[in-house]
Design an enzyme around this catalytic site. Structure first.
Site, PDB file in Angstrom:
ATOM      1  N   MET A  30       0.855  -1.197   0.000  1.00 26.61           N
ATOM      2  CA  MET A  30       0.000   0.000   0.000  1.00 26.61           C
ATOM      3  C   MET A  30       0.891   1.247   0.000  1.00 26.61           C
ATOM      4  O   MET A  30       0.442   2.335   0.375  1.00 26.61           O
ATOM      5  CB  MET A  30      -0.941  -0.020   1.203  1.00 26.61           C
ATOM      6  CG  MET A  30      -1.896  -1.213   1.148  1.00 26.61           C
ATOM      7  SD  MET A  30      -3.435  -0.963   2.048  1.00 26.61           S
ATOM      8  CE  MET A  30      -2.833  -0.762   3.685  1.00 26.61           C
ATOM      9  N   GLY A  31       2.156   1.073  -0.406  1.00 28.70           N
ATOM     10  CA  GLY A  31       3.044   2.235  -0.512  1.00 28.70           C
ATOM     11  C   GLY A  31       3.598   2.666   0.833  1.00 28.70           C
ATOM     12  O   GLY A  31       3.572   1.897   1.791  1.00 28.70           O
ATOM     13  N   HIS A  37       9.495  -3.472   3.318  1.00 28.47           N
ATOM     14  CA  HIS A  37       9.000  -3.737   1.953  1.00 28.47           C
ATOM     15  C   HIS A  37      10.172  -4.078   1.030  1.00 28.47           C
ATOM     16  O   HIS A  37      10.078  -4.983   0.200  1.00 28.47           O
ATOM     17  CB  HIS A  37       8.309  -2.497   1.372  1.00 28.47           C
ATOM     18  CG  HIS A  37       7.052  -2.102   2.072  1.00 28.47           C
ATOM     19  ND1 HIS A  37       6.943  -0.966   2.818  1.00 28.47           N
ATOM     20  CD2 HIS A  37       5.837  -2.702   2.106  1.00 28.47           C
ATOM     21  CE1 HIS A  37       5.712  -0.861   3.291  1.00 28.47           C
ATOM     22  NE2 HIS A  37       5.015  -1.898   2.886  1.00 28.47           N
ATOM     23  N   GLN A  61     -10.303  -2.574   2.846  1.00 33.36           N
ATOM     24  CA  GLN A  61      -9.752  -3.270   4.003  1.00 33.36           C
ATOM     25  C   GLN A  61      -9.656  -2.375   5.240  1.00 33.36           C
ATOM     26  O   GLN A  61      -9.168  -2.803   6.284  1.00 33.36           O
ATOM     27  CB  GLN A  61      -8.399  -3.897   3.688  1.00 33.36           C
ATOM     28  CG  GLN A  61      -7.240  -2.928   3.519  1.00 33.36           C
ATOM     29  CD  GLN A  61      -5.998  -3.643   3.035  1.00 33.36           C
ATOM     30  OE1 GLN A  61      -5.906  -4.059   1.874  1.00 33.36           O
ATOM     31  NE2 GLN A  61      -5.011  -3.806   3.900  1.00 33.36           N
ATOM     32  N   GLU A 148       6.089 -11.263   7.472  1.00 30.37           N
ATOM     33  CA  GLU A 148       5.557 -11.998   8.631  1.00 30.37           C
ATOM     34  C   GLU A 148       5.096 -11.056   9.734  1.00 30.37           C
ATOM     35  O   GLU A 148       4.528 -11.501  10.724  1.00 30.37           O
ATOM     36  CB  GLU A 148       6.612 -12.969   9.166  1.00 30.37           C
ATOM     37  CG  GLU A 148       6.755 -14.184   8.262  1.00 30.37           C
ATOM     38  CD  GLU A 148       7.920 -15.080   8.626  1.00 30.37           C
ATOM     39  OE1 GLU A 148       8.699 -14.735   9.537  1.00 30.37           O
ATOM     40  OE2 GLU A 148       8.074 -16.125   7.958  1.00 30.37           O
ATOM     41  N   LYS A 149       5.349  -9.758   9.588  1.00 32.82           N
ATOM     42  CA  LYS A 149       4.819  -8.828  10.602  1.00 32.82           C
ATOM     43  C   LYS A 149       3.293  -8.930  10.632  1.00 32.82           C
ATOM     44  O   LYS A 149       2.685  -8.920  11.684  1.00 32.82           O
ATOM     45  CB  LYS A 149       5.239  -7.392  10.325  1.00 32.82           C
ATOM     46  CG  LYS A 149       4.747  -6.469  11.454  1.00 32.82           C
ATOM     47  CD  LYS A 149       5.225  -5.076  11.293  1.00 32.82           C
ATOM     48  CE  LYS A 149       4.397  -4.298  10.318  1.00 32.82           C
ATOM     49  NZ  LYS A 149       3.050  -3.944  10.798  1.00 32.82           N
ATOM     50  N   ASP A 150       2.705  -9.040   9.436  1.00 34.65           N
ATOM     51  CA  ASP A 150       1.251  -9.236   9.352  1.00 34.65           C
ATOM     52  C   ASP A 150       0.994 -10.739   9.372  1.00 34.65           C
ATOM     53  O   ASP A 150       0.636 -11.343   8.356  1.00 34.65           O
ATOM     54  CB  ASP A 150       0.706  -8.586   8.071  1.00 34.65           C
ATOM     55  CG  ASP A 150       0.876  -7.087   8.105  1.00 34.65           C
ATOM     56  OD1 ASP A 150       0.221  -6.450   8.922  1.00 34.65           O
ATOM     57  OD2 ASP A 150       1.705  -6.562   7.342  1.00 34.65           O
ATOM     58  N   GLN A 153      -2.469 -11.965   8.459  1.00 28.36           N
ATOM     59  CA  GLN A 153      -2.727 -11.725   7.024  1.00 28.36           C
ATOM     60  C   GLN A 153      -2.070 -12.827   6.178  1.00 28.36           C
ATOM     61  O   GLN A 153      -2.668 -13.347   5.231  1.00 28.36           O
ATOM     62  CB  GLN A 153      -2.184 -10.363   6.619  1.00 28.36           C
ATOM     63  CG  GLN A 153      -2.171 -10.141   5.111  1.00 28.36           C
ATOM     64  CD  GLN A 153      -1.854  -8.707   4.726  1.00 28.36           C
ATOM     65  OE1 GLN A 153      -2.715  -7.871   4.769  1.00 28.36           O
ATOM     66  NE2 GLN A 153      -0.622  -8.437   4.327  1.00 28.36           N
ATOM     67  N   SER A 185       7.105  -0.371   9.892  1.00 31.63           N
ATOM     68  CA  SER A 185       5.716  -0.255   9.444  1.00 31.63           C
ATOM     69  C   SER A 185       5.525   1.135   8.856  1.00 31.63           C
ATOM     70  O   SER A 185       6.122   2.102   9.344  1.00 31.63           O
ATOM     71  CB  SER A 185       4.785  -0.422  10.657  1.00 31.63           C
ATOM     72  OG  SER A 185       3.495   0.051  10.344  1.00 31.63           O
TER      73      SER A 185
HETATM   74  O1  PAF Z   1      -0.069  -5.735   3.721  1.00 30.15           O
HETATM   75  C1  PAF Z   1      -0.497  -4.834   2.988  1.00 30.15           C
HETATM   76  O2  PAF Z   1       0.179  -3.826   2.730  1.00 30.15           O
HETATM   77  C2  PAF Z   1      -1.899  -4.950   2.402  1.00 30.15           C
HETATM   78  O3  PAF Z   1      -2.764  -5.559   3.295  1.00 30.15           O
HETATM   79  C3  PAF Z   1      -1.916  -5.661   1.041  1.00 30.15           C
HETATM   80  C4  PAF Z   1      -1.479  -7.100   1.150  1.00 30.15           C
HETATM   81  C5  PAF Z   1      -1.028  -4.916   0.062  1.00 30.15           C
HETATM   82  C6  PAF Z   1      -3.348  -5.663   0.489  1.00 30.15           C
HETATM   83  O4  PAF Z   1      -3.828  -4.365   0.321  1.00 30.15           O
END
Ligand code: PAF
Length: 283
Positions: A30-31, A37, A61, A148-150, A153, A185
């Protein structure tokens, strides 16, 4: 690095790459990119021929409108970082491109999304599943890389891929931390200087809990972590749960899980941060 905004243009490029037998790696984001990242991008470049990164702040989301509006946007800086890192294609679609009409799909992840983030952010993982399935459909990656932080998810994405029988391999990559331990983050950018210093207590407390966890029972460790973090007036634990790393269901005994993970969400001032730690099983 190419910057592509339309799915049709992206797909032309992908067909060309597939015809040349190139493997495609994908990092959805999401930038507001940081080293966490970029570690995914580096792993993607190491494991596949062609790295595609998407930047799209997905409205479906966010269960909190304010959180969506405040989400940091740094498109120009992100583009430069991606170019320097070696990304081949930056896919940056508009909302109209990803949602030409409302997506009403409802996913069923069983118990996986009933706990932790799923409990405190209703609808969040349904929105993640909507956008990730659309992005996978557009990119058709061989491998996709998630941090793995999320932790929850990542489990949901694996389940999504299983349910939709998608031919993509999901690769989980380790949490990248600042020098003082704070998990990287995009939300860290919203912390004031004072909050940023205090936020280190989240990771430091998790690390400390690992040093004595095997000597204690799970409820005692849980209680200690929550009390320790809440002792800092600027921090407020939303949840801390020690769960089975595979099922994400809370465990009350170390023996119950193949491996146990402590997952936490904490408000630091107004900013909600998450982190997690894997506990070693007592011998
Ligand atoms: O982890 C994220 O940044 C977002 O949840 C993702 C996987 C890009 C989906 O919008």
């Amino acid at each position: 690095m190419q910057i592509i905004h339309a799915i049709a243009d992206l797909q032309k490029e992908i067909s060309r790459l597939k015809n040349d037998n190139k493997s495609i790696g994908f990092v959805p984001t999401m930038g507001a990119l940081h080293q966490g990242h970029l570690s995914l991008v580096k792993e993607c470049l190491a494991e596949t021929d062609h790295c595609i990164v998407s930047i799209f702040v997905n409205p479906t989301q966010f269960n909190d409108r304010k959180d969506f509006q405040l989400y940091p946007q740094k498109f120009k800086d992100d583009g430069e970082l991606l170019k320097e890192t070696g990304c081949h294609i930056l896919f940056a679609p508009s909302e109209q491109e990803m949602y030409p009409e409302p997506d009403n799909r409802m996913f069923d992840f069983g118990e996986l999304d009933k706990v932790m983030e799923g409990k405190f952010r209703p609808g969040h993982f349904n929105g993640v599943a909507q956008i990730v399935s659309k992005l996978f459909d557009a990119v058709k990656p061989d491998k996709a890389f998630f941090g793995e932080k999320d932790f929850q998810q990542l489990a949901i994405i694996r389940e999504l891929v299983k349910q939709l029988q998608l031919p993509v391999k999901i690769i989980g990559c380790p949490i990248v931390r600042e020098q003082d331990g704070l998990a990287m983050s995009s939300r860290n950018m919203r912390l004031t200087i004072g909050e940023r210093q205090i936020a280190t207590k989240i990771a430091q407390t998790l690390f400390k809990s690992c040093t004595f966890a095997s000597l204690k029972k799970i409820p005692e460790v849980t209680e200690w972590v929550i009390k320790e973090i809440n002792s800092e007036p600027l921090l407020k634990v939303e949840y801390f749960e020690i769960v089975d790393g595979n099922t994400l269901q809370p465990v009350s005994d170390w023996e119950e899980a193949e491996y146990a993970v402590g997952c936490i969400a904490v408000f630091c001032g107004e900013v909600r941060l998450i982190d997690n730690i894997t506990y070693k099983k007592p011998e």
